[in-house]
Design an enzyme around this catalytic site. Sequence first.
Site, PDB file in Angstrom:
ATOM      1  N   CYS A   1     -20.245  -3.116  12.678  1.00  0.00           N
ATOM      2  CA  CYS A   1     -20.916  -1.836  12.883  1.00  0.00           C
ATOM      3  C   CYS A   1     -20.363  -1.193  14.152  1.00  0.00           C
ATOM      4  O   CYS A   1     -20.285  -1.836  15.199  1.00  0.00           O
ATOM      5  CB  CYS A   1     -22.423  -2.044  13.004  1.00  0.00           C
ATOM      6  SG  CYS A   1     -23.284  -0.539  13.512  1.00  0.00           S
TER       7      CYS A   1
ATOM      8  N   ILE B   1       8.798 -14.744  -4.266  1.00  0.00           N
ATOM      9  CA  ILE B   1       8.419 -15.794  -3.322  1.00  0.00           C
ATOM     10  C   ILE B   1       7.400 -16.778  -3.912  1.00  0.00           C
ATOM     11  O   ILE B   1       7.492 -17.988  -3.693  1.00  0.00           O
ATOM     12  CB  ILE B   1       7.915 -15.156  -2.016  1.00  0.00           C
ATOM     13  CG1 ILE B   1       7.497 -16.242  -1.026  1.00  0.00           C
ATOM     14  CG2 ILE B   1       6.802 -14.176  -2.229  1.00  0.00           C
ATOM     15  CD1 ILE B   1       7.185 -15.684   0.354  1.00  0.00           C
TER      16      ILE B   1
ATOM     17  N   PHE C   1       0.814  -1.213   0.000  1.00  0.00           N
ATOM     18  CA  PHE C   1       0.000   0.000   0.000  1.00  0.00           C
ATOM     19  C   PHE C   1       0.848   1.264   0.000  1.00  0.00           C
ATOM     20  O   PHE C   1       0.406   2.316  -0.414  1.00  0.00           O
ATOM     21  CB  PHE C   1      -1.018   0.009   1.147  1.00  0.00           C
ATOM     22  CG  PHE C   1      -0.447   0.321   2.500  1.00  0.00           C
ATOM     23  CD1 PHE C   1      -0.174   1.631   2.858  1.00  0.00           C
ATOM     24  CD2 PHE C   1      -0.197  -0.677   3.403  1.00  0.00           C
ATOM     25  CE1 PHE C   1       0.358   1.932   4.098  1.00  0.00           C
ATOM     26  CE2 PHE C   1       0.331  -0.398   4.646  1.00  0.00           C
ATOM     27  CZ  PHE C   1       0.615   0.919   4.991  1.00  0.00           C
TER      28      PHE C   1
ATOM     29  N   CYS D   1     -23.757  -0.920  16.715  1.00  0.00           N
ATOM     30  CA  CYS D   1     -24.459  -2.089  17.258  1.00  0.00           C
ATOM     31  C   CYS D   1     -23.603  -3.356  17.208  1.00  0.00           C
ATOM     32  O   CYS D   1     -24.048  -4.422  17.641  1.00  0.00           O
ATOM     33  CB  CYS D   1     -25.790  -2.313  16.539  1.00  0.00           C
ATOM     34  SG  CYS D   1     -25.624  -2.994  14.881  1.00  0.00           S
TER      35      CYS D   1
ATOM     36  N   HIS E   1      -2.566  -7.796  11.347  1.00  0.00           N
ATOM     37  CA  HIS E   1      -3.173  -6.497  11.021  1.00  0.00           C
ATOM     38  C   HIS E   1      -4.648  -6.611  10.658  1.00  0.00           C
ATOM     39  O   HIS E   1      -5.213  -5.685  10.085  1.00  0.00           O
ATOM     40  CB  HIS E   1      -2.391  -5.826   9.885  1.00  0.00           C
ATOM     41  CG  HIS E   1      -0.983  -5.461  10.275  1.00  0.00           C
ATOM     42  ND1 HIS E   1      -0.010  -5.118   9.373  1.00  0.00           N
ATOM     43  CD2 HIS E   1      -0.393  -5.391  11.494  1.00  0.00           C
ATOM     44  CE1 HIS E   1       1.118  -4.854  10.016  1.00  0.00           C
ATOM     45  NE2 HIS E   1       0.920  -5.016  11.296  1.00  0.00           N
TER      46      HIS E   1
ATOM     47  N   CYS F   1     -24.373   0.419   8.450  1.00  0.00           N
ATOM     48  CA  CYS F   1     -25.131  -0.730   8.925  1.00  0.00           C
ATOM     49  C   CYS F   1     -26.591  -0.595   8.512  1.00  0.00           C
ATOM     50  O   CYS F   1     -27.235   0.401   8.833  1.00  0.00           O
ATOM     51  CB  CYS F   1     -25.002  -0.787  10.451  1.00  0.00           C
ATOM     52  SG  CYS F   1     -26.036  -2.016  11.255  1.00  0.00           S
TER      53      CYS F   1
ATOM     54  N   ILE G   1      -3.798  -8.257   4.948  1.00  0.00           N
ATOM     55  CA  ILE G   1      -5.205  -8.198   5.349  1.00  0.00           C
ATOM     56  C   ILE G   1      -6.105  -8.745   4.251  1.00  0.00           C
ATOM     57  O   ILE G   1      -7.318  -8.588   4.311  1.00  0.00           O
ATOM     58  CB  ILE G   1      -5.616  -6.740   5.668  1.00  0.00           C
ATOM     59  CG1 ILE G   1      -5.362  -5.819   4.457  1.00  0.00           C
ATOM     60  CG2 ILE G   1      -4.850  -6.228   6.896  1.00  0.00           C
ATOM     61  CD1 ILE G   1      -5.883  -4.400   4.647  1.00  0.00           C
ATOM     62  N   ASP G   2      -5.511  -9.398   3.238  1.00  0.00           N
ATOM     63  CA  ASP G   2      -6.264  -9.744   2.036  1.00  0.00           C
ATOM     64  C   ASP G   2      -6.998 -11.075   2.096  1.00  0.00           C
ATOM     65  O   ASP G   2      -7.814 -11.370   1.224  1.00  0.00           O
ATOM     66  CB  ASP G   2      -5.338  -9.722   0.813  1.00  0.00           C
ATOM     67  CG  ASP G   2      -4.058 -10.546   1.024  1.00  0.00           C
ATOM     68  OD1 ASP G   2      -4.142 -11.670   1.555  1.00  0.00           O
ATOM     69  OD2 ASP G   2      -2.972 -10.051   0.651  1.00  0.00           O
TER      70      ASP G   2
HETATM   71 ZN   LIG Z   1     -25.440  -1.287  13.432  1.00  0.00          ZN
END
Ligand SMILES: [Zn+2]
Length: 245
Positions: free
Chosen positions: A130, A234, A34, A133, A122, A152, A106-107
Amino acid sequence: MDQLQTLVSWIKDSGNIVFFGGAGTSTESGIPDFRSAAGLYQTQHNSPYPPEVMLSRSFFMSCPDIFFDFYRSKMIHPEAKPNGAHLLLAELERQGKLKAVITQNIDGLHQLAGSRQVLELHGSIHRNHCMDCSRYYGLEQVLASTDRVPRCPECGGIMKPDVVLYEEELDHDVLVASVTAIAGADLLIIGGTSLTVQPAASLITYFRGRHTVLLNGDPTPYDHQADLILTDRIGAVMSRIQEQL
Ligand SMILES: [Zn+2]
């Protein structure tokens, strides 16, 4: 014996392999680091914000719209497929030889390849909650949202990705599990990470096993402690290993 053959023999001899990986593990799947992606973003969009700012907790809270613009365009790659590295690691786990993949990515590509014991330092783009909630949402719901900031459907709260942002703590349980895995391993394979970002550098100091292998394009601060260093890509290296196992 050449380097690749040495690694193949170590893998064959090992009953407790742990892989520690970073962004370089996914570049052959088309996911750029990134930091370089952000450079592109800044050039193309004239964004005044560097990625470390946009990916911080305080920026997320104050400018979620700009955060999600960046996040959607540069951090999410739903079309990406596992490469030779992900596939070999999943196969080694199926054979009972590999006990854990510890990743800074994170993929979710390790799970897509079939790995189960994945410790995501990570977090993951595939988990979202959310903020009001706490309802759980998958990546599909984030992608399906037509609003700039995904909200949400139940309460209107912001869907926050379970991705560790700058200024946020790493998950304690994941850290402990990572230390335990590394401390119990007899072969530690480190791939696609410069080892300059914490806690990567400190985590690998817990290794007490026989061999440490580095698969990285560039030198790392850990090079002098490695038993074997391979500098090829790799995914390509691991594909060749799979052919020889
Ligand atoms: Zn919510």
